[in-house]
Design a protein around this motif. Sequence first.
Motif, PDB file in Angstrom:
ATOM      1  N   ASP A   1       0.859  -1.184   0.000  1.00 45.59           N
ATOM      2  CA  ASP A   1       0.000   0.000   0.000  1.00 45.59           C
ATOM      3  C   ASP A   1       0.900   1.241   0.000  1.00 45.59           C
ATOM      4  OD1 ASP A   1      -2.085  -1.770   0.200  1.00 45.59           O
ATOM      5  OD2 ASP A   1      -2.483  -1.390   2.330  1.00 45.59           O
TER       6      ASP A   1
ATOM      7  N   VAL B   1       4.085   0.506   2.384  1.00 45.40           N
ATOM      8  CA  VAL B   1       3.970  -0.397   3.541  1.00 45.40           C
ATOM      9  C   VAL B   1       3.358  -1.741   3.128  1.00 45.40           C
ATOM     10  CG1 VAL B   1       3.736   1.522   5.156  1.00 45.40           C
ATOM     11  CG2 VAL B   1       1.682   0.524   4.140  1.00 45.40           C
ATOM     12  N   ASP B   2       3.520  -2.729   4.023  1.00 50.62           N
ATOM     13  CA  ASP B   2       2.896  -4.033   3.767  1.00 50.62           C
ATOM     14  C   ASP B   2       1.393  -3.860   3.660  1.00 50.62           C
ATOM     15  OD1 ASP B   2       5.272  -5.350   3.746  1.00 50.62           O
ATOM     16  OD2 ASP B   2       5.227  -5.869   5.887  1.00 50.62           O
TER      17      ASP B   2
ATOM     18  N   GLY C   1      -2.455  -3.723   4.105  1.00 52.98           N
ATOM     19  CA  GLY C   1      -3.387  -3.806   5.230  1.00 52.98           C
ATOM     20  C   GLY C   1      -2.808  -3.422   6.575  1.00 52.98           C
ATOM     21  N   THR C   2      -1.637  -2.822   6.614  1.00 52.44           N
ATOM     22  CA  THR C   2      -1.011  -2.521   7.915  1.00 52.44           C
ATOM     23  C   THR C   2      -1.233  -1.072   8.363  1.00 52.44           C
ATOM     24  OG1 THR C   2       1.080  -2.025   6.791  1.00 52.44           O
ATOM     25  CG2 THR C   2       0.799  -4.273   7.651  1.00 52.44           C
ATOM     26  N   VAL C   3      -1.811  -0.251   7.522  1.00 52.39           N
ATOM     27  CA  VAL C   3      -1.967   1.180   7.849  1.00 52.39           C
ATOM     28  C   VAL C   3      -3.365   1.636   7.443  1.00 52.39           C
ATOM     29  CG1 VAL C   3      -1.215   3.459   7.030  1.00 52.39           C
ATOM     30  CG2 VAL C   3       0.494   1.801   7.719  1.00 52.39           C
ATOM     31  N   ASP C   4      -3.948   2.547   8.231  1.00 49.19           N
ATOM     32  CA  ASP C   4      -5.223   3.181   7.855  1.00 49.19           C
ATOM     33  C   ASP C   4      -4.967   4.632   7.475  1.00 49.19           C
ATOM     34  OD1 ASP C   4      -6.949   1.078   8.236  1.00 49.19           O
ATOM     35  OD2 ASP C   4      -7.059   1.437  10.412  1.00 49.19           O
TER      36      ASP C   4
END
Length: 434
Positions: A22, A36-37, A39-42
């Motif tokens: 992402d 980032v990997d 699904g690891t950040v919103d």
Amino acid sequence: MSDLLVAGGQVLRPDLTVERADVLVDRESGDIADVVDPGTVDAAETLDASDGLVIPGLGNAHTHVAMTLLRGYADDKPLDAWLQEDIWPVEAELTADDIEAGAELGIVEMIRSGTTAFSDMYFHVDRIADAVDRAGVRAVLGHTAVTVGKDDEAARADLQQSIDVAKQLDGAADGRVSTTFQPHSLTTVGEAYLREFVPKAREAGLPIHFHANETENEVDPIVDEHGARPLEYADDLDLLGEDTYVAHGVHVDEAEIDLLADTGTGVAHCPASNMKLASGMAPVQRLRDAGVTVGIGTDGAASNNDLDAFDEVRDAAMIGKLVADDAGAVPAEAVVEMVTRGSADLLDLDGGRVEAGANADLAVVDLEAAHLTPAHDPVSHLAYAVRGSDVRHTVCDGEVLMRDRGVLPLDEAAVRERASEHARDLIARAEGDA
Ligand SMILES: CSC[C@H]1O[C@@H](n2cnc3c(O)ncnc32)[C@H](O)[C@@H]1O
Ligand SMILES: [Zn+2]
């Protein structure tokens, strides 16, 4: 929170590998905050990249954006006849309003095909800058000076205007506009004027963009008159250097290629225009082997006839092989690099790569299409199979300019209608029917 997450897709990394990731964008700074990997950040806002490939926004390193108004007006002629018999008589009738309408149309076309930055040569440049400002893209703009056919006063005023416009508009559109000094070419600007004004442009610290070595017809008179190849003549005029790029560079010999490399001068390669006007084939593999930075340009829509950089990438790979007589020349990785890093380098942008700290200028390419199936190699697809119409979203300076194929900052239907009206009235004036 003013961040944007481009999520769920694959990402083209600077080394041209592809990974699931992402992309987190800091909209405040307009930069990529992180990759980032999945699904690891919103984030406050999300852009869906599932089944897609996130790539750097493409750079169109040489165009005349307002020439969209002349798309399809005059085809199937070589450069000199095309300019003198068809294009210049109509351009003599262009108004500032025409140019703004044409520029908006061209910018919409570029946003829709994933281009986030372009380098332009034209006139009424303040109005092109206005269009760039409204549309949210980046541009390197300038007033193009021509001295042939002008008296001394008009010729000198034109070159001075090129310097003045470059100084005035640098930094416009919240910093998304930068500028260049622009003698049109080595045959359309007289030597005495170049000797007077190039030092002034250099003194003002202005980068330089001009047409060079486009056709054989342009090379021969320079050799006859100055006893030197065009780029040797340009070097003698102090036109070459790290902050110069030439459009075309088709008819260059080995010594000129070395001169480009030694001086750090870049080349905006325009393969479709070179084919359509039968100008010739630029030796792109030899330029790259020599260490010359090569970007990709469409030239104007009247000699292309579109502003889709993906078309250009494919053409560059194809013609690069033909001229080298080598199917291994100008491979997929080379053309993808040219339209991203290469063009960004010519335009002096901190972009052309999906990496933390780089400009958040991105395009998301939809890979779910028959002509992109199967997906053995995404870089191959970018070079040979993707079309501009496969672009799902476009982001520039951290702002979403196109979401799910809807252009956000401009009303596309209104832009098209206005440009059609301006094109119709322009031709009527030029042909004496108005
Ligand atoms: C005076 S503004 C720029 C000028 O350049 C003309 N133009 C468009 N395409 C080309 C090309 O391939 N080579 C040289 N000049 C070109 C355009 O029509 C404008 O007059
Ligand atoms: Zn051009």
